[in-house]
Design a protein around this motif. Structure first.
Motif, PDB file in Angstrom:
ATOM      1  N   LEU B 115       0.795  -1.127  -0.106  1.00  0.00           N
ATOM      2  CA  LEU B 115      -0.269  -0.110   0.127  1.00  0.00           C
ATOM      3  C   LEU B 115       0.966   1.264   0.103  1.00  0.00           C
ATOM      4  O   LEU B 115       0.535   2.054  -0.664  1.00  0.00           O
ATOM      5  N   GLU B 116       2.150   1.211   0.962  1.00  0.00           N
ATOM      6  CA  GLU B 116       2.885   2.358   0.642  1.00  0.00           C
ATOM      7  C   GLU B 116       3.391   2.555  -0.565  1.00  0.00           C
ATOM      8  O   GLU B 116       3.590   3.744  -1.004  1.00  0.00           O
ATOM      9  N   ALA B 117       3.932   1.318  -1.340  1.00  0.00           N
ATOM     10  CA  ALA B 117       4.522   1.543  -2.497  1.00  0.00           C
ATOM     11  C   ALA B 117       3.751   2.207  -3.622  1.00  0.00           C
ATOM     12  O   ALA B 117       4.099   2.859  -4.179  1.00  0.00           O
ATOM     13  N   ALA B 118       2.387   1.399  -3.621  1.00  0.00           N
ATOM     14  CA  ALA B 118       1.219   2.137  -4.391  1.00  0.00           C
ATOM     15  C   ALA B 118       0.913   3.656  -4.368  1.00  0.00           C
ATOM     16  O   ALA B 118       0.779   4.398  -5.194  1.00  0.00           O
ATOM     17  N   GLY B 119       1.118   3.835  -2.977  1.00  0.00           N
ATOM     18  CA  GLY B 119       1.069   5.583  -2.758  1.00  0.00           C
ATOM     19  C   GLY B 119       2.161   6.410  -3.503  1.00  0.00           C
ATOM     20  O   GLY B 119       1.896   7.553  -3.524  1.00  0.00           O
ATOM     21  N   LEU B 120       3.179   5.600  -3.694  1.00  0.00           N
ATOM     22  CA  LEU B 120       4.310   6.485  -4.388  1.00  0.00           C
ATOM     23  C   LEU B 120       3.956   6.609  -5.904  1.00  0.00           C
ATOM     24  O   LEU B 120       4.730   7.496  -6.588  1.00  0.00           O
ATOM     25  N   LEU B 121       3.180   5.831  -6.479  1.00  0.00           N
ATOM     26  CA  LEU B 121       2.895   6.127  -7.750  1.00  0.00           C
ATOM     27  C   LEU B 121       2.122   7.060  -8.093  1.00  0.00           C
ATOM     28  O   LEU B 121       1.806   7.774  -7.345  1.00  0.00           O
ATOM     29  N   THR B 122       2.363   7.701  -9.587  1.00  0.00           N
ATOM     30  CA  THR B 122       1.477   8.848  -9.854  1.00  0.00           C
ATOM     31  C   THR B 122       0.132   8.556  -9.812  1.00  0.00           C
ATOM     32  O   THR B 122      -0.548   7.266  -9.613  1.00  0.00           O
ATOM     33  N   GLU B 123      -0.756   9.470  -9.616  1.00  0.00           N
ATOM     34  CA  GLU B 123      -2.284   9.229  -9.465  1.00  0.00           C
ATOM     35  C   GLU B 123      -2.987   8.560 -10.478  1.00  0.00           C
ATOM     36  O   GLU B 123      -3.882   7.705 -10.319  1.00  0.00           O
ATOM     37  N   VAL B 124      -2.521   8.968 -12.089  1.00  0.00           N
ATOM     38  CA  VAL B 124      -3.165   8.164 -12.834  1.00  0.00           C
ATOM     39  C   VAL B 124      -2.846   6.651 -12.948  1.00  0.00           C
ATOM     40  O   VAL B 124      -3.538   5.848 -13.260  1.00  0.00           O
ATOM     41  N   HIS B 125      -1.619   6.403 -12.249  1.00  0.00           N
ATOM     42  CA  HIS B 125      -1.176   4.979 -12.090  1.00  0.00           C
ATOM     43  C   HIS B 125      -1.822   4.310 -11.187  1.00  0.00           C
ATOM     44  O   HIS B 125      -2.160   3.234 -11.002  1.00  0.00           O
ATOM     45  N   ARG B 126      -1.981   5.025  -9.916  1.00  0.00           N
ATOM     46  CA  ARG B 126      -2.507   4.523  -8.752  1.00  0.00           C
ATOM     47  C   ARG B 126      -4.297   4.093  -9.038  1.00  0.00           C
ATOM     48  O   ARG B 126      -4.477   3.214  -8.539  1.00  0.00           O
ATOM     49  N   SER B 127      -4.589   5.024  -9.820  1.00  0.00           N
ATOM     50  CA  SER B 127      -6.233   4.853 -10.147  1.00  0.00           C
ATOM     51  C   SER B 127      -6.397   3.624 -10.824  1.00  0.00           C
ATOM     52  O   SER B 127      -7.229   2.910 -10.588  1.00  0.00           O
ATOM     53  N   VAL B 128      -5.757   3.182 -11.973  1.00  0.00           N
ATOM     54  CA  VAL B 128      -5.880   2.318 -12.792  1.00  0.00           C
ATOM     55  C   VAL B 128      -5.630   1.034 -12.105  1.00  0.00           C
ATOM     56  O   VAL B 128      -6.270  -0.162 -12.007  1.00  0.00           O
ATOM     57  N   LEU B 129      -4.613   0.863 -11.122  1.00  0.00           N
ATOM     58  CA  LEU B 129      -4.273  -0.118 -10.290  1.00  0.00           C
ATOM     59  C   LEU B 129      -5.302  -0.398  -9.442  1.00  0.00           C
ATOM     60  O   LEU B 129      -5.500  -1.684  -9.396  1.00  0.00           O
ATOM     61  N   TRP B 130      -5.816   0.383  -8.817  1.00  0.00           N
ATOM     62  CA  TRP B 130      -6.870   0.355  -7.718  1.00  0.00           C
ATOM     63  C   TRP B 130      -8.130  -0.227  -8.512  1.00  0.00           C
ATOM     64  O   TRP B 130      -8.781  -1.139  -8.033  1.00  0.00           O
ATOM     65  N   LEU B 131      -8.425   0.239  -9.811  1.00  0.00           N
ATOM     66  CA  LEU B 131      -9.721  -0.104 -10.358  1.00  0.00           C
ATOM     67  C   LEU B 131      -9.598  -1.602 -10.898  1.00  0.00           C
ATOM     68  O   LEU B 131     -10.629  -2.373 -10.899  1.00  0.00           O
ATOM     69  N   VAL B 132      -8.397  -2.189 -11.291  1.00  0.00           N
ATOM     70  CA  VAL B 132      -8.379  -3.364 -12.004  1.00  0.00           C
ATOM     71  C   VAL B 132      -8.079  -4.375 -10.883  1.00  0.00           C
ATOM     72  O   VAL B 132      -8.851  -5.254 -10.779  1.00  0.00           O
ATOM     73  N   VAL B 133      -7.034  -3.886 -10.048  1.00  0.00           N
ATOM     74  CA  VAL B 133      -6.628  -4.987  -9.247  1.00  0.00           C
ATOM     75  C   VAL B 133      -7.495  -5.106  -7.923  1.00  0.00           C
ATOM     76  O   VAL B 133      -7.755  -6.334  -7.580  1.00  0.00           O
ATOM     77  N   VAL B 134      -7.738  -4.110  -7.117  1.00  0.00           N
ATOM     78  CA  VAL B 134      -8.297  -4.066  -6.095  1.00  0.00           C
ATOM     79  C   VAL B 134     -10.048  -4.194  -6.262  1.00  0.00           C
ATOM     80  O   VAL B 134     -10.702  -5.055  -5.687  1.00  0.00           O
ATOM     81  N   GLU B 135     -10.645  -3.284  -7.097  1.00  0.00           N
ATOM     82  CA  GLU B 135     -11.971  -3.383  -7.566  1.00  0.00           C
ATOM     83  C   GLU B 135     -12.284  -4.237  -8.491  1.00  0.00           C
ATOM     84  O   GLU B 135     -13.572  -4.747  -8.869  1.00  0.00           O
ATOM     85  N   GLU B 136     -11.411  -4.974  -9.448  1.00  0.00           N
ATOM     86  CA  GLU B 136     -11.645  -5.916 -10.136  1.00  0.00           C
ATOM     87  C   GLU B 136     -12.493  -5.559 -11.432  1.00  0.00           C
ATOM     88  O   GLU B 136     -13.484  -6.447 -11.868  1.00  0.00           O
ATOM     89  N   PHE B 137     -12.484  -4.283 -11.781  1.00  0.00           N
ATOM     90  CA  PHE B 137     -13.341  -3.877 -12.922  1.00  0.00           C
ATOM     91  C   PHE B 137     -12.448  -4.556 -14.077  1.00  0.00           C
ATOM     92  O   PHE B 137     -11.060  -4.714 -13.963  1.00  0.00           O
ATOM     93  N   SER B 138     -13.157  -4.920 -15.038  1.00  0.00           N
ATOM     94  CA  SER B 138     -12.401  -5.338 -16.378  1.00  0.00           C
ATOM     95  C   SER B 138     -11.844  -3.901 -17.074  1.00  0.00           C
ATOM     96  O   SER B 138     -12.071  -3.078 -16.766  1.00  0.00           O
ATOM     97  N   TYR B 139     -10.901  -4.276 -18.140  1.00  0.00           N
ATOM     98  CA  TYR B 139     -10.458  -3.168 -18.826  1.00  0.00           C
ATOM     99  C   TYR B 139     -11.320  -2.203 -19.329  1.00  0.00           C
ATOM    100  O   TYR B 139     -11.107  -0.990 -19.330  1.00  0.00           O
ATOM    101  N   ARG B 140     -12.370  -2.802 -19.865  1.00  0.00           N
ATOM    102  CA  ARG B 140     -13.346  -2.160 -20.630  1.00  0.00           C
ATOM    103  C   ARG B 140     -14.442  -0.857 -19.587  1.00  0.00           C
ATOM    104  O   ARG B 140     -14.308   0.052 -19.600  1.00  0.00           O
TER     105      ARG B 140
END
Lengths: 295, 178
Positions: B115-140
């Protein structure tokens, strides 16, 4: 290759591609190690996120309090009788008022042309730099030279090797209605840099440089020897401007010579994290991702 | 006295939309990085959702709809600010490890480290990581939430995972050196 592993982890491959990926992973130690790393990171991240506790009581109370006093948008279904009970005069007046408001909003809010070009260039950079789209780009020197000549009057491709980038991949694209040659340059596993080139029509003075930053990207536009050059990069403003000026200098020198600018110098690519070149991703005629085993 | 129909709509809103409150708040905290701002973002998200609830189709993905609103709120707040800070990776580290994948199966990665490492990513990268990996949204779905092409989701996610891996390698190396 990493993209295939990612697509596999995220279940974004069709059945056939999944099977091909599985078969490859069984035989490729490099890719299976990478898969293990990504799977572990995903698992731990999800578990940690799920275990986090947040206190929503106060926030929930605030939201409920506010929606108690605020009505949702006046849906016509909430008006007794709906649209039918509004007089013709009122309906016409409402439509005219809406049209005037929309026109005013467009005049005020519509970005200037330069900003639209930057926005378009950024969207194109992000879209064309995906692995699937990259495999469809032109990479042969003679094909690229033809595109260079067509778009900016020089038969050779700008060289970014001094900045550590490899040879370019080229695509044709439209930015805000104007056609450009889009060249994508890669460096190891970093996010690539894009150059967009076309003749004239930039609205800038010769030699003038314009720069804009967006979250995660920097864009520079420059007019040099009649060539409209746009650079999109993940780097800071200074390095991005340096790339733009270097390309502009190449263009200027070539135009003065009346011939081609220097082609990409031979440079051995830096080793990638996975040393597997066994699979490439293709987009078939149906727009589906397919995996081709190149071993 | 409030219109009965309005009360019915409100109950439906509480049932469908407010059930995702903790999910949105957790995501907002991790994406914007500041708890107070995250609460403001989520509150504004729900007010907008309430205002436009008539445009939401019952039975469709309410969670995705709310996330889409939330990212519109976040982007609106960002306005025309300069780009987010890049992750200051150590290039010399990459040269030593460019051919080696650092994965020690005997060393358990802690959740807080990720979680700390993810916090060091840029906001655009954190966002897509959270949506796909944590929230399990598809790419679409993630592309619709973020209002970007699917290819953009793919490339940002690829970059995010790779940056995360490099950050954890650097952390491992620092720990090893003591």
């Amino acid at each position: 290759m990493k993209e295939v592993v990612q697509l596999y982890i995220d279940n974004e491959l069709d059945a056939r591609a999944t099977l091909e990926a599985q078969q490859h992973l069984e035989s490729c130690a490099s890719c299976s190690r990478l898969l293990a790393v990504f799977l572990e990171h995903d698992r731990v991240l999800k578990e940690a996120a799920g275990a986090e506790k947040v206190d929503t009581d106060r926030l929930r109370a605030n939201i409920l309090s506010q929606i108690q006093t605020a009505k949702p948008r006046t849906s016509l279904s909430l008006v007794p009788g709906g649209w039918r009970n509004i007089s013709m005069f009122a309906r016409v007046a409402a439509v005219i008022a809406a049209a005037i408001a929309l026109a005013a909003a467009m005049l005020i809010l519509m970005p200037r042309q330069g900003e639209r070009v930057f926005a378009s260039a950024l969207a194109d950079h992000e879209d064309h730099c995906s692995f699937a789209n990259t495999t469809m780009a032109k990479v042969e020197p003679d094909e690229l030279a033809q595109l260079d000549l067509k778009y900016f009057g020089l038969s050779m491709t700008p060289d970014l090797s001094q900045f550590g980038y490899g040879s370019a991949r080229g695509r044709e694209c439209r930015l805000n209605g104007k056609w450009y040659l889009h060249l994508v340059y890669y460096k190891n596993e970093e996010e690539p840099v894009s150059l967009f080139l076309s003749l004239g029509g930039s609205g800038l003075r010769e030699g003038q440089l314009k720069s804009e930053g967006k979250p995660g990207y920097q864009m520079v536009r420059l007019l040099q020897s009649g060539v409209d050059l746009i650079v999109v990069s993940p780097l800071a403003a200074g390095p991005t401007a340096s790339i733009a000026k270097a390309v502009a200098a190449e263009i200027s020198a070539a135009k003065l010579k009346g011939g081609s600018i220097g082609g990409p110098k031979a440079r051995r690519a830096e080793p990638s994290l996975t040393d597997c070149d066994g699979l490439s991703v293709l987009v078939d005629s149906g727009g589906l991702l397919r995996i081709q085993n190149t071993l | 006295m409030r219109d009965k129909k309005l009360e019915s709509v409100q109950l439906k809103f509480e049932d469908e939309a407010l059930s995702h409150l903790s999910t949105l708040l957790k995501a907002a905290v991790r994406i914007v990085g500041r708890p107070q701002e995250a609460e403001d973002v989520v509150q504004e998200t729900y007010l907008r959702a309430w205002k436009y609830f008539d445009s939401f189709e019952t039975g469709t993905n309410c969670r995705a709809w709310l996330f889409r609103i939330m990212f519109n709120v976040v982007n609106g707040r960002r306005g025309k600010q300069a780009k987010a800070a890049e992750v200051p990776l150590d290039d010399t580290l990459d040269q030593h490890h460019s051919n080696v994948i650092q994965f020690d199966p005997t060393r358990q990665i802690e959740g807080h480290e990720l979680l700390e490492a993810a916090g060091l990513l840029t906001e655009v990268h954190r966002s897509v990581l959270w949506l796909v990996v944590v929230e399990e949204f598809s790419y679409r779905e993630a592309a619709e939430v973020l209002d970007v092409p699917i290819g953009t989701v793919m490339s940002r996610l690829h970059r995010a995972r790779d940056e995360l891996r490099k950050l954890l390698i650097r952390r491992n190396s620092s720990s090893a050196r003591g």
